[in-house]
Design an enzyme around this catalytic site. Structure first.
Site, PDB file in Angstrom:
ATOM      1  N   LYS A  56      -0.917  29.744 -70.120  1.00 59.48           N
ATOM      2  CA  LYS A  56      -0.708  30.010 -68.767  1.00 59.48           C
ATOM      3  C   LYS A  56       0.509  30.830 -68.608  1.00 59.48           C
ATOM      4  O   LYS A  56       0.616  31.563 -67.694  1.00 59.48           O
ATOM      5  CB  LYS A  56      -0.881  28.836 -67.774  1.00 59.48           C
ATOM      6  CG  LYS A  56       0.174  27.724 -68.093  1.00 59.48           C
ATOM      7  CD  LYS A  56       0.002  26.333 -67.119  1.00 59.48           C
ATOM      8  CE  LYS A  56       0.767  25.364 -67.516  1.00 59.48           C
ATOM      9  NZ  LYS A  56       0.564  24.559 -68.933  1.00 59.48           N
ATOM     10  N   ASN A  79       5.900  27.629 -62.403  1.00 54.95           N
ATOM     11  CA  ASN A  79       6.188  26.664 -63.735  1.00 54.95           C
ATOM     12  C   ASN A  79       6.823  27.894 -64.762  1.00 54.95           C
ATOM     13  O   ASN A  79       7.131  27.730 -65.896  1.00 54.95           O
ATOM     14  CB  ASN A  79       4.870  26.313 -64.395  1.00 54.95           C
ATOM     15  CG  ASN A  79       5.418  25.201 -65.501  1.00 54.95           C
ATOM     16  OD1 ASN A  79       6.450  24.324 -65.023  1.00 54.95           O
ATOM     17  ND2 ASN A  79       4.795  25.179 -66.437  1.00 54.95           N
ATOM     18  N   HIS A 125       0.243  15.951 -72.114  1.00 54.28           N
ATOM     19  CA  HIS A 125       0.717  15.232 -71.002  1.00 54.28           C
ATOM     20  C   HIS A 125       0.066  13.862 -70.693  1.00 54.28           C
ATOM     21  O   HIS A 125       0.054  13.267 -69.435  1.00 54.28           O
ATOM     22  CB  HIS A 125       0.597  16.048 -70.027  1.00 54.28           C
ATOM     23  CG  HIS A 125       1.350  17.466 -69.942  1.00 54.28           C
ATOM     24  ND1 HIS A 125       2.730  17.410 -70.500  1.00 54.28           N
ATOM     25  CD2 HIS A 125       0.776  18.546 -69.690  1.00 54.28           C
ATOM     26  CE1 HIS A 125       3.068  18.779 -70.528  1.00 54.28           C
ATOM     27  NE2 HIS A 125       2.094  19.375 -70.088  1.00 54.28           N
TER      28      HIS A 125
END
Length: 364
Positions: A56, A79, A125
């Site tokens: 990303k 981010n 995660h």
């Protein structure tokens, strides 16, 4: 209190402040939700939201670069780089290009992206979620917040992403699916090598087309993109050997495409493991001339690789670089693509990549 605004890094499942907010019916928000709530007061604009386990940052930077090449006002945030709220608003007709982690999406309720992108979903995660399905559901929320007439772009190379795409099939022409394994001529894109970057490029092209960018500007943007540090970053070529910093590859799924990008690799891997196997990398073991393990996962990964490729347990990065330097021949590539988090020996993946760069630049 009207709201509790937290950093995406705050573990909401465990933090006592989050528990108190829930008990008091106080909404828990992040900076992206504050941006979403402020949009009605901004000059007319569009928002691109890009999420996915891997790729990303590169895709976000590439879309921003293509827009800049096309002379379209744009800002990159979320981010990556500066937080979006720290930047000055765009003028009329601008585009905000946001990289969105699952943590940021969790803290967002009303972001209606003009173009929403999901690149992939692979295990990551999982300490923050109640299993893989909950992590995938977090990614899917990007589209749940989106108006159905807006563009959705989804990579369908994994089952969870393909299922999300199927759930949006009613969008018809507003839905673009990116299949894996599409053959492309990447020779004109020096900073977009490897099959993973082919997918990133396809996503960026689809975004640019959805925004009405000209094909000429898209082609020039792909050609002139210089890439991001720590993501397939060519540090130097020394004595005919290419040294590549892919420190951002913190899981086996993100390392696998890097192993596919070169023919004869001296692979430096290891750190704080996110999985106990290297199954995602196994199809590319034939590209590995030798491997050098470091960090906490070093012994485990050396055991996995033993008998499949030559492997040395080096323990630390400096030892691994020295060992690769002794072994690599002209035409080879030394690749730092650890398939692990960095926190056992480094501050973060950037610190790991920077130390690798320093070691490589010091080679005589």
């Amino acid at each position: 209190m009207d709201a509790l605004v937290v950093s995406p890094g705050v573990p909401l499942k465990r933090h006592p402040v989050a528990a108190k907010a829930r008990a008091s019916d106080v909404p828990i928000l992040g900076d992206i939700e504050l941006f979403a709530q402020a949009r009605s007061d901004l000059p007319r604009h569009k928002v691109v939201g890009i999420t996915g386990t891997n790729g990303k940052s590169t895709t976000t930077a590439l879309v921003h670069h293509i827009l800049q090449t096309a002379k379209i006002p744009s800002l990159m945030g979320g981010n990556i780089g500066l937080p979006i709220l720290e930047q000055q608003p765009l003028t009329e007709g601008g585009v905000y290009v946001l990289e969105l982690s699952s943590y940021q999406i969790d803290l967002t309720q009303s972001l209606d992206c003009d173009v929403a992108v999901l690149l992939n979903i692979t295990p990551d995660h999982l300490d923050r979620y109640d299993g893989f399905d909950a992590y995938a559901a977090s990614k899917a929320r990007l589209f749940e917040m989106q108006s159905p007439e807006h563009a959705a772009i989804i990579g369908i190379g994994d089952t969870p992403s393909a299922l999300i795409a199927r759930s949006l099939s009613a969008r018809s022409e507003q839905l673009t699916k990116i299949a894996p394994g599409v053959c492309m001529d990447q020779s004109r894109w020096p900073s977009l090598q490897g099959p993973h970057n082919a997918q990133n490029a396809l996503a960026a092209i689809a975004v640019a087309q959805a925004l009405g960018v000209s094909e000429a500007a898209i082609d020039e943007g792909l050609r002139s993109f210089t890439g991001l540090p720590h993501r397939m970053e060519r540090v130097r070529t020394h004595n005919g050997v290419a040294w590549v910093n892919d420190s951002k590859a913190t899981n086996p799924e993100s390392t696998a495409p890097a192993l596919a990008a070169f023919d004869r690799i001296h692979w430096i891997l290891g750190g704080e493991a996110k999985s106990d196997d290297l199954d995602a990398c196994a199809p590319r073991f034939g590209h590995i001339a030798s491997a050098y393990t470091i960090g906490a996962a070093g012994p485990r990964f050396a055991a996995i690789l033993a008998g499949k490729v030559p492997v040395e347990q080096c323990g630390d990065l400096a030892t691994a670089v020295a060992a690769a330097y002794r072994s690599a021949a002209p035409g080879d590539t030394v690749l730092l693509s650890p398939a692990c988090a960095s926190f056992d020996q480094f501050r973060d993946f950037e610190d790991r990549g920077n130390q690798f760069r320093t070691l490589v630049e010091a080679l005589a």
